[in-house]
Design a protein around this motif. Structure first.
Motif, PDB file in Angstrom:
ATOM      1  N   GLY A  15     -17.383  32.744 -42.405  1.00 23.42           N
ATOM      2  CA  GLY A  15     -17.112  31.962 -41.194  1.00 23.42           C
ATOM      3  C   GLY A  15     -16.736  30.551 -41.585  1.00 23.42           C
ATOM      4  N   ARG A  16     -16.397  29.747 -40.577  1.00 22.55           N
ATOM      5  CA  ARG A  16     -16.019  28.366 -40.913  1.00 22.55           C
ATOM      6  C   ARG A  16     -16.177  27.444 -39.718  1.00 22.55           C
ATOM      7  NH1 ARG A  16     -12.445  27.515 -36.978  1.00 22.55           N
ATOM      8  NH2 ARG A  16     -10.371  28.371 -37.207  1.00 22.55           N
ATOM      9  N   PHE A  17     -16.256  26.145 -40.055  1.00 23.49           N
ATOM     10  CA  PHE A  17     -16.195  25.080 -39.059  1.00 23.49           C
ATOM     11  C   PHE A  17     -15.015  24.228 -39.493  1.00 23.49           C
ATOM     12  CE2 PHE A  17     -17.822  20.672 -37.947  1.00 23.49           C
ATOM     13  CZ  PHE A  17     -17.478  20.758 -36.608  1.00 23.49           C
ATOM     14  N   ALA A  18     -14.086  23.966 -38.553  1.00 27.56           N
ATOM     15  CA  ALA A  18     -12.829  23.319 -38.945  1.00 27.56           C
ATOM     16  C   ALA A  18     -12.530  22.115 -38.052  1.00 27.56           C
ATOM     17  CB  ALA A  18     -11.693  24.343 -38.876  1.00 27.56           C
ATOM     18  N   PRO A  19     -13.305  21.037 -38.208  1.00 29.54           N
ATOM     19  CA  PRO A  19     -13.075  19.891 -37.322  1.00 29.54           C
ATOM     20  C   PRO A  19     -11.802  19.117 -37.657  1.00 29.54           C
ATOM     21  CG  PRO A  19     -14.699  19.331 -38.996  1.00 29.54           C
ATOM     22  CD  PRO A  19     -14.363  20.791 -39.199  1.00 29.54           C
ATOM     23  N   SER A  20     -11.189  18.547 -36.625  1.00 29.89           N
ATOM     24  CA  SER A  20     -10.103  17.585 -36.829  1.00 29.89           C
ATOM     25  C   SER A  20     -10.787  16.219 -36.916  1.00 29.89           C
ATOM     26  CB  SER A  20      -9.151  17.589 -35.632  1.00 29.89           C
ATOM     27  OG  SER A  20      -8.685  18.895 -35.412  1.00 29.89           O
ATOM     28  N   PRO A  21     -10.430  15.421 -37.905  1.00 31.05           N
ATOM     29  CA  PRO A  21     -11.157  14.149 -38.075  1.00 31.05           C
ATOM     30  C   PRO A  21     -10.664  13.053 -37.130  1.00 31.05           C
ATOM     31  CG  PRO A  21      -9.594  14.451 -39.842  1.00 31.05           C
ATOM     32  CD  PRO A  21      -9.455  15.665 -38.969  1.00 31.05           C
ATOM     33  N   ILE A  51     -11.434  20.576 -43.257  1.00 29.58           N
ATOM     34  CA  ILE A  51     -11.055  19.405 -42.464  1.00 29.58           C
ATOM     35  C   ILE A  51      -9.599  19.593 -42.040  1.00 29.58           C
ATOM     36  CG2 ILE A  51     -10.731  16.890 -42.501  1.00 29.58           C
ATOM     37  CD1 ILE A  51     -13.695  17.602 -42.582  1.00 29.58           C
ATOM     38  N   ASP A  52      -9.399  19.723 -40.740  1.00 32.44           N
ATOM     39  CA  ASP A  52      -8.056  19.973 -40.193  1.00 32.44           C
ATOM     40  C   ASP A  52      -7.330  18.638 -39.983  1.00 32.44           C
ATOM     41  OD1 ASP A  52      -8.525  22.662 -40.237  1.00 32.44           O
ATOM     42  OD2 ASP A  52      -8.575  22.950 -38.068  1.00 32.44           O
ATOM     43  N   ASP A  53      -6.921  18.038 -41.100  1.00 33.98           N
ATOM     44  CA  ASP A  53      -6.293  16.715 -41.003  1.00 33.98           C
ATOM     45  C   ASP A  53      -4.775  16.816 -41.190  1.00 33.98           C
ATOM     46  OD1 ASP A  53      -6.640  17.504 -43.620  1.00 33.98           O
ATOM     47  OD2 ASP A  53      -7.311  15.569 -44.368  1.00 33.98           O
ATOM     48  N   ALA A 178       2.458  22.369 -36.847  1.00 36.85           N
ATOM     49  CA  ALA A 178       1.665  22.656 -35.664  1.00 36.85           C
ATOM     50  C   ALA A 178       0.335  23.273 -36.086  1.00 36.85           C
ATOM     51  CB  ALA A 178       2.424  23.626 -34.758  1.00 36.85           C
ATOM     52  N   TYR A 179      -0.696  22.966 -35.311  1.00 39.23           N
ATOM     53  CA  TYR A 179      -2.040  23.509 -35.548  1.00 39.23           C
ATOM     54  C   TYR A 179      -2.002  25.034 -35.689  1.00 39.23           C
ATOM     55  CZ  TYR A 179      -6.301  25.584 -33.538  1.00 39.23           C
ATOM     56  OH  TYR A 179      -7.367  26.399 -33.266  1.00 39.23           O
ATOM     57  N   GLN A 180      -1.224  25.710 -34.827  1.00 34.87           N
ATOM     58  CA  GLN A 180      -1.207  27.187 -34.821  1.00 34.87           C
ATOM     59  C   GLN A 180      -0.856  27.748 -36.199  1.00 34.87           C
ATOM     60  OE1 GLN A 180      -2.336  28.121 -32.159  1.00 34.87           O
ATOM     61  NE2 GLN A 180      -1.576  26.844 -30.523  1.00 34.87           N
ATOM     62  N   ALA A 182      -0.935  26.120 -39.270  1.00 35.69           N
ATOM     63  CA  ALA A 182      -1.859  25.734 -40.338  1.00 35.69           C
ATOM     64  C   ALA A 182      -3.171  26.513 -40.227  1.00 35.69           C
ATOM     65  CB  ALA A 182      -2.114  24.233 -40.268  1.00 35.69           C
ATOM     66  N   VAL A 183      -3.673  26.667 -39.007  1.00 42.63           N
ATOM     67  CA  VAL A 183      -4.975  27.321 -38.840  1.00 42.63           C
ATOM     68  C   VAL A 183      -4.900  28.786 -39.281  1.00 42.63           C
ATOM     69  CG1 VAL A 183      -4.755  28.050 -36.408  1.00 42.63           C
ATOM     70  CG2 VAL A 183      -6.966  27.450 -37.281  1.00 42.63           C
ATOM     71  N   VAL A 184      -3.781  29.450 -38.983  1.00 48.32           N
ATOM     72  CA  VAL A 184      -3.667  30.870 -39.336  1.00 48.32           C
ATOM     73  C   VAL A 184      -3.496  31.026 -40.853  1.00 48.32           C
ATOM     74  CG1 VAL A 184      -2.231  32.931 -39.090  1.00 48.32           C
ATOM     75  CG2 VAL A 184      -2.843  31.588 -37.073  1.00 48.32           C
ATOM     76  N   VAL A 196     -15.647  31.324 -35.063  1.00 47.90           N
ATOM     77  CA  VAL A 196     -16.579  30.937 -33.997  1.00 47.90           C
ATOM     78  C   VAL A 196     -16.226  29.506 -33.630  1.00 47.90           C
ATOM     79  CG1 VAL A 196     -19.013  30.648 -33.381  1.00 47.90           C
ATOM     80  CG2 VAL A 196     -18.355  32.396 -35.041  1.00 47.90           C
ATOM     81  N   ARG A 197     -15.764  29.276 -32.419  1.00 49.95           N
ATOM     82  CA  ARG A 197     -15.332  27.930 -32.044  1.00 49.95           C
ATOM     83  C   ARG A 197     -15.458  27.757 -30.543  1.00 49.95           C
ATOM     84  NH1 ARG A 197      -9.036  29.052 -33.873  1.00 49.95           N
ATOM     85  NH2 ARG A 197      -8.733  30.850 -32.541  1.00 49.95           N
ATOM     86  N   GLY A 198     -15.095  26.566 -30.066  1.00 45.12           N
ATOM     87  CA  GLY A 198     -15.295  26.238 -28.659  1.00 45.12           C
ATOM     88  C   GLY A 198     -14.332  26.970 -27.729  1.00 45.12           C
ATOM     89  N   ASP A 200     -12.517  26.019 -25.508  1.00 45.86           N
ATOM     90  CA  ASP A 200     -11.234  25.372 -25.211  1.00 45.86           C
ATOM     91  C   ASP A 200     -10.110  25.978 -26.051  1.00 45.86           C
ATOM     92  OD1 ASP A 200     -12.549  24.277 -27.431  1.00 45.86           O
ATOM     93  OD2 ASP A 200     -11.475  22.387 -27.295  1.00 45.86           O
ATOM     94  N   LEU A 201     -10.473  26.759 -27.061  1.00 49.82           N
ATOM     95  CA  LEU A 201      -9.446  27.342 -27.934  1.00 49.82           C
ATOM     96  C   LEU A 201      -9.204  28.825 -27.639  1.00 49.82           C
ATOM     97  CD1 LEU A 201     -10.344  25.374 -31.167  1.00 49.82           C
ATOM     98  CD2 LEU A 201      -8.323  25.094 -29.740  1.00 49.82           C
ATOM     99  N   ILE A 202      -9.676  29.285 -26.486  1.00 48.27           N
ATOM    100  CA  ILE A 202      -9.466  30.704 -26.122  1.00 48.27           C
ATOM    101  C   ILE A 202      -7.969  31.006 -26.021  1.00 48.27           C
ATOM    102  CG2 ILE A 202      -9.676  32.358 -24.193  1.00 48.27           C
ATOM    103  CD1 ILE A 202     -12.532  31.429 -23.792  1.00 48.27           C
TER     104      ILE A 202
HETATM  105  N1  GLU Z   1      -9.408  21.619 -35.730  1.00 51.71           N
HETATM  106  C1  GLU Z   1      -9.548  22.142 -34.403  1.00 51.71           C
HETATM  107  C2  GLU Z   1     -10.312  21.169 -33.536  1.00 51.71           C
HETATM  108  O1  GLU Z   1     -11.089  20.382 -34.041  1.00 51.71           O
HETATM  109  C3  GLU Z   1     -10.321  23.434 -34.348  1.00 51.71           C
HETATM  110  C4  GLU Z   1      -9.748  24.449 -35.201  1.00 51.71           C
HETATM  111  C5  GLU Z   1     -10.341  25.816 -35.014  1.00 51.71           C
HETATM  112  O2  GLU Z   1     -11.573  25.941 -34.954  1.00 51.71           O
HETATM  113  O3  GLU Z   1      -9.573  26.735 -34.983  1.00 51.71           O
HETATM  114  O4  GLU Z   1     -10.125  21.209 -32.327  1.00 51.71           O
END
Ligand code: GLU
Length: 311
Positions: A15-21, A51-53, A178-180, A182-184, A196-198, A200-202
């Motif tokens: 799993g992962r946590f991927a915050p944007s700074p 880190i999604d920078d 684009a985020y789409q 890089a994230v994939v 596993v994420r918030g 808002d990303l559904i």
């Molecule tokens: N970096 C994104 C954010 O902080 C989340 C990325 C993800 O969990 O897919 O909103």
């Protein structure tokens, strides 16, 4: 050219946590960090931090290291080295070249204003263009949209067709990825088995699934956690001026976050959360005890299914 993405062989839960700074951690991001951590650890899995920078205009100098030191202060220790998207541009460049070779993307110089004037959903105006001279975005020629997916918490989720089928942006007009995309690319290469994420990303999930399909890569499973909001429709976020977490009171913040997940935190931990610690090692031990207790209790059956919870 072969697909320049390495698909690792399966090796257990990752799993992962991927915050944007974009700022320091706040209670809303603690929910995503803690939820993904507990889910990974309850499966004896690995929990990675990335880190999604990739979007400097939205970032705050120093935020990445603030985020990492908060995670440490909260006892959320990650496995493996932290990955920074800013250091992976060569990888995204190669994938972009591959997409071009496949004829899967096309240039588009439509302005936001033009798209809004047509109702806000991009209608494929530039689909037949192979070249535009002005600054342009690159859009995916979305031939096989994915309309729905399964959320382990909420079951089947169907997304509006026009959103799922839109030729979404892969590379922005300002030259950023684009985020789409890089994230994939990163989730595939990091071997992430569950995201596993918030909540808002559904919606964007279906776009990401379209890319997995294009790359012929195994898809992760998904869990969408409720968002912590200050009032209905206003999730805690930097834009909404959510206060930074108090790193001096990690137990108190963790107890609140566990209660957000409907966990019945024992009285002893609640009492400890209000203690002033003089010995950092005692605090560390108590944080570990609380997290270990939470890992044992963690279950999708008792998690709240709301999309947002006002805190
Ligand atoms: N970096 C994104 C954010 O902080 C989340 C990325 C993800 O969990 O897919 O909103």
């Amino acid at each position: 050219m072969n697909l320049p993405i390495t698909i690792p062989s399966p090796s257990g839960y990752r799993g992962r946590f991927a915050p944007s700074p974009s700022g320091p951690l706040h209670f809303g991001s603690l929910i995503a960090a803690l939820g993904s951590f507990l889910q990974a650890k309850s499966q004896q899995g690995k929990w990675l931090v990335r880190i999604d920078d990739i979007d400097p205009p939205r970032e705050q100098a120093g935020a990445a290291s603030l985020i990492l030191s908060s995670l440490e202060a909260f006892g959320l220790h990650w496995d493996e080295s932290v990955v920074y998207q800013s250091q992976r541009h060569h990888q995204y460049d190669e994938v972009l070249t591959w997409l071009k070779q496949q004829g899967a993307i096309y240039p588009c110089d439509c302005t936001r204003k033009q798209i809004m004037a047509k109702g806000g959903v991009y209608d494929g105006t530039c689909k037949s263009k192979t070249y535009v001279s002005s600054p342009h975005a690159l859009r995916l020629n979305n031939k096989h949209p994915v309309p729905h997916f399964y959320d382990q918490l909420r079951g089947n989720i169907t997304i509006a067709h026009e959103f799922a089928a839109e030729d979404f942006i892969i590379h922005r007009k300002d030259g950023l990825y684009a985020y789409q995309l890089a994230v994939v690319v990163d989730d595939i290469e990091q071997g992430i088995t569950e995201v596993v994420r918030g909540a808002d990303l559904i919606e964007p999930t279906v776009r990401q699934l379209t890319l997995y399909q294009l790359f012929n890569a195994p898809t992760p499973s998904y869990i969408y956690l409720p968002l912590a909001s200050q009032k209905v429709g206003f999730k805690l976020s930097k834009q909404n001026h959510a206060p930074a977490l108090n790193n001096q009171q990690p137990l108190l913040e963790l107890v609140k976050a566990l209660q957000f997940f409907n966990l019945m935190v024992p009285k002893e931990f609640i009492a400890l959360a209000h203690t002033n610690y003089s010995a950092p090692s005692k605090l560390k031990n108590d944080i570990n005890d609380l997290l270990n207790w939470a890992i044992g209790q963690w279950s999708l059956d008792t998690l709240p299914k709301d999309k947002e919870i006002v805190v």
